[in-house]
Design a protein around this motif. Structure first.
Motif, PDB file in Angstrom:
ATOM      1  N   GLN A   1     -49.475 -11.013 -46.870  1.00 15.00           N
ATOM      2  CA  GLN A   1     -48.894 -10.768 -45.560  1.00 15.00           C
ATOM      3  C   GLN A   1     -47.405 -10.471 -45.685  1.00 15.00           C
ATOM      4  O   GLN A   1     -46.885  -9.568 -45.025  1.00 15.00           O
TER       5      GLN A   1
ATOM      6  N   MET B   1     -46.811  -6.872 -44.270  1.00 11.98           N
ATOM      7  CA  MET B   1     -46.481  -6.884 -42.850  1.00 11.98           C
ATOM      8  C   MET B   1     -45.394  -5.866 -42.487  1.00 11.98           C
ATOM      9  O   MET B   1     -45.538  -5.135 -41.504  1.00 11.98           O
TER      10      MET B   1
ATOM     11  N   SER C   1     -56.440  -3.411 -38.705  1.00 13.34           N
ATOM     12  CA  SER C   1     -56.227  -4.812 -39.067  1.00 13.34           C
ATOM     13  C   SER C   1     -57.377  -5.690 -38.569  1.00 13.34           C
ATOM     14  O   SER C   1     -57.807  -6.614 -39.269  1.00 13.34           O
TER      15      SER C   1
ATOM     16  N   ALA D   1     -51.913  -7.588 -39.547  1.00 12.67           N
ATOM     17  CA  ALA D   1     -50.906  -7.039 -38.632  1.00 12.67           C
ATOM     18  C   ALA D   1     -51.187  -7.377 -37.182  1.00 12.67           C
ATOM     19  O   ALA D   1     -50.448  -6.966 -36.294  1.00 12.67           O
TER      20      ALA D   1
ATOM     21  N   SER E   1     -48.317  -9.290 -35.119  1.00 13.29           N
ATOM     22  CA  SER E   1     -47.068  -8.543 -35.048  1.00 13.29           C
ATOM     23  C   SER E   1     -47.241  -7.257 -34.247  1.00 13.29           C
ATOM     24  O   SER E   1     -46.370  -6.881 -33.454  1.00 13.29           O
TER      25      SER E   1
ATOM     26  N   GLY F   1     -42.581  -6.592 -37.871  1.00 14.65           N
ATOM     27  CA  GLY F   1     -42.955  -6.668 -39.278  1.00 14.65           C
ATOM     28  C   GLY F   1     -42.049  -7.608 -40.052  1.00 14.65           C
ATOM     29  O   GLY F   1     -42.501  -8.366 -40.916  1.00 14.65           O
TER      30      GLY F   1
ATOM     31  N   GLY G   1     -42.964 -11.041 -39.083  1.00 14.56           N
ATOM     32  CA  GLY G   1     -44.210 -11.369 -39.769  1.00 14.56           C
ATOM     33  C   GLY G   1     -43.998 -11.658 -41.243  1.00 14.56           C
ATOM     34  O   GLY G   1     -44.633 -12.547 -41.813  1.00 14.56           O
TER      35      GLY G   1
END
Length: 447
Positions: free
Chosen positions: A66, A70, A89, A121, A124, A350, A353
């Motif tokens: 991740q 991300m 995702s 994802a 986010s 992102g 995340g």
């Protein structure tokens, strides 16, 4: 040219889909918590405190991918739009659940977590959707609705997981979670609109679409870097729930899977009340800064109570504080979201995340390590599981002495409380007088 009526309908459809998506995914996530200890013990034939270490590594692998992927996913959503990235995702998460449910060995659990991390994802991109369709004055409240949907799912998921796990075994909830995820892919393919217009998209850049590049780029915007670091600390503290909550309560309080699932269901109800209702009252009344303060202090209280619990009622008494902790996420996220342009929302989410992914990499080591060391029944001393502050005193004494570790199954929660306290101090330091007075932010004002 798109009419106002059409745009409003698209925004409403996007909001409904995002909320349903978050709810279904949190159901899928929550379903797993009560049964993961039994599945790991079945596959490894290890005792409770040692099986928890496998849970730690599973969380680490998920977080690693991740962390890496991300910002890439966020950058791709800024370039190609939110819709295709969200659907991709969701499909990846569905495949992950099936792999874990059918896993013949622990290795397959790790493969599933790698897929889920790379495709992780959903949340986010969901927040990027919210930023696309929300005016500044309602953005934090709409972020709160995302949290409320998560709360509904988190309420239903553990209850469903505990009941299915008791009735059909520890693998069945994983299959149920996979079915839910793929059903949501089909729903989104039919009804999900795109919310990022072509003229607001930006070119994809590998230089910016990595954890360090996106943080460097966003760090040039005043206040963003400090707030991301605070969310990192709070996210690291929050890993205590998926990593050791079930292990800790089963070990320290003698709970079973159904007890764990039911308690998390009650927490989900409290979270739904706060994020679906109270947040829409609290934030406009007190502003983003004070909502963040209330949320972080509530988290500290909840972790401390759970870490020092010597009976089940203390866990439930901590529930309202755990729910109020949900205030800090929407408040801090809105502070950052309103500081960046529409074409940078995916990059921001992102980066957030990635910070949360890094927290998921580090946090499980701390939480599982604390449980492994202080939750070993063989080292249980006569005082047993005692109340705060005795737990901290015994742990501190052991740090400067030799001999068996004190038996404190709630040690991971006390660690989470300390991390949250650090986050609170930094939050007070990095925010300004303007932050403390603002009810919401306009992008131009924040810049």
């Amino acid at each position: 040219m798109i009419s106002l009526k059409t745009k409003t309908k698209q925004s409403k459809n996007a909001m409904v889909f995002v909320l349903i998506t978050v709810m279904i995914n949190s159901i899928g996530f929550g379903i797993l918590i009560p049964v993961l200890p039994d599945l790991l013990k079945t596959l490894t034939d290890l005792p409770n405190n040692q099986a928890a270490l496998y849970g730690m590594w599973l969380t680490f692998v998920f977080a690693l991918f991740q962390f890496i992927c991300m910002p890439i996913i966020g950058g791709l959503s800024d370039r190609y739009g939110r819709r295709p990235i969200m659907l991709l995702s969701l499909f990846g998460l569905g495949i992950d659940y099936f792999i874990m449910g059918l896993a013949p060995t622990v290795a397959f659990l790790f493969i599933g977590r790698i897929i889920a991390g790379a495709m992780g994802a959903t949340f986010s991109t969901a927040n990027a959707y919210i930023a696309d369709i929300s005016p500044p004055e309602t953005r934090a409240q709409n972020f709160g609705l995302v949290g409320a949907s998560f709360g509904v799912g988190f309420m239903l998921g553990p209850v469903i997981g505990g009941l299915i796990g008791e009735s059909f075994g520890p693998r069945a909830p994983f299959i149920a979670a996979g079915v839910l995820s793929l059903m949501n892919v089909a729903y989104g393919y039919i009804f999900l609109p795109e919310t990022l217009p072509a003229d607001k998209r930006r070119d994809f850049s590998w230089k910016r679409s990595n954890p360090f590049g996106s943080l460097k780029s966003l760090g040039q915007i005043k206040g963003v870097k400090g707030l991301i670091f605070i969310l990192f600390l709070l996210a690291m503290a929050h890993t205590v729930y998926p990593t050791t909550y079930a292990f800790s309560t089963i070990e320290g309080l003698g709970w079973n899977k159904a007890d764990v699932g039911f308690s998390l269901g009650v927490f989900g109800i409290a979270s739904m009340v706060v994020q679906g209702g109270l947040i829409r009252i609290i934030i406009p009344k007190v502003g983003l800064f004070w909502a963040g303060v209330i949320g972080i202090i509530s988290a500290i209280i909840a972790y401390t109570m759970m870490g020092s619990a010597d009976s089940g009622w203390v866990i439930y008494a901590a529930g309202p504080f755990a729910a109020l902790a949900g205030l800090y996420g929407p408040a801090l996220t809105n502070m950052m979201s309103s500081r960046v342009s529409a074409s940078e929302q995916g990059e921001l989410q992102g980066a957030i995340g990635a910070a949360q992914g890094l927290a998921l990499m580090i946090g499980p080591f701390a939480m599982s390590g604390m449980f492994w060391y202080f939750g070993d029944t063989e080292n249980k001393l006569p005082y047993g599981l005692v109340g705060f502050p005795d737990n901290l005193i015994h742990m501190a004494q052991h740090a400067f002495a030799h001999g068996p570790a004190p038996y404190v199954p709630g040690a991971p929660f006390l660690t989470a409380a300390a991390l949250s306290l650090l986050g609170f101090g930094l939050f007070v330091l990095v925010t300004t007088k303007a932050d403390r007075q603002a009810r919401y932010y306009d992008v131009d004002e924040a810049k």
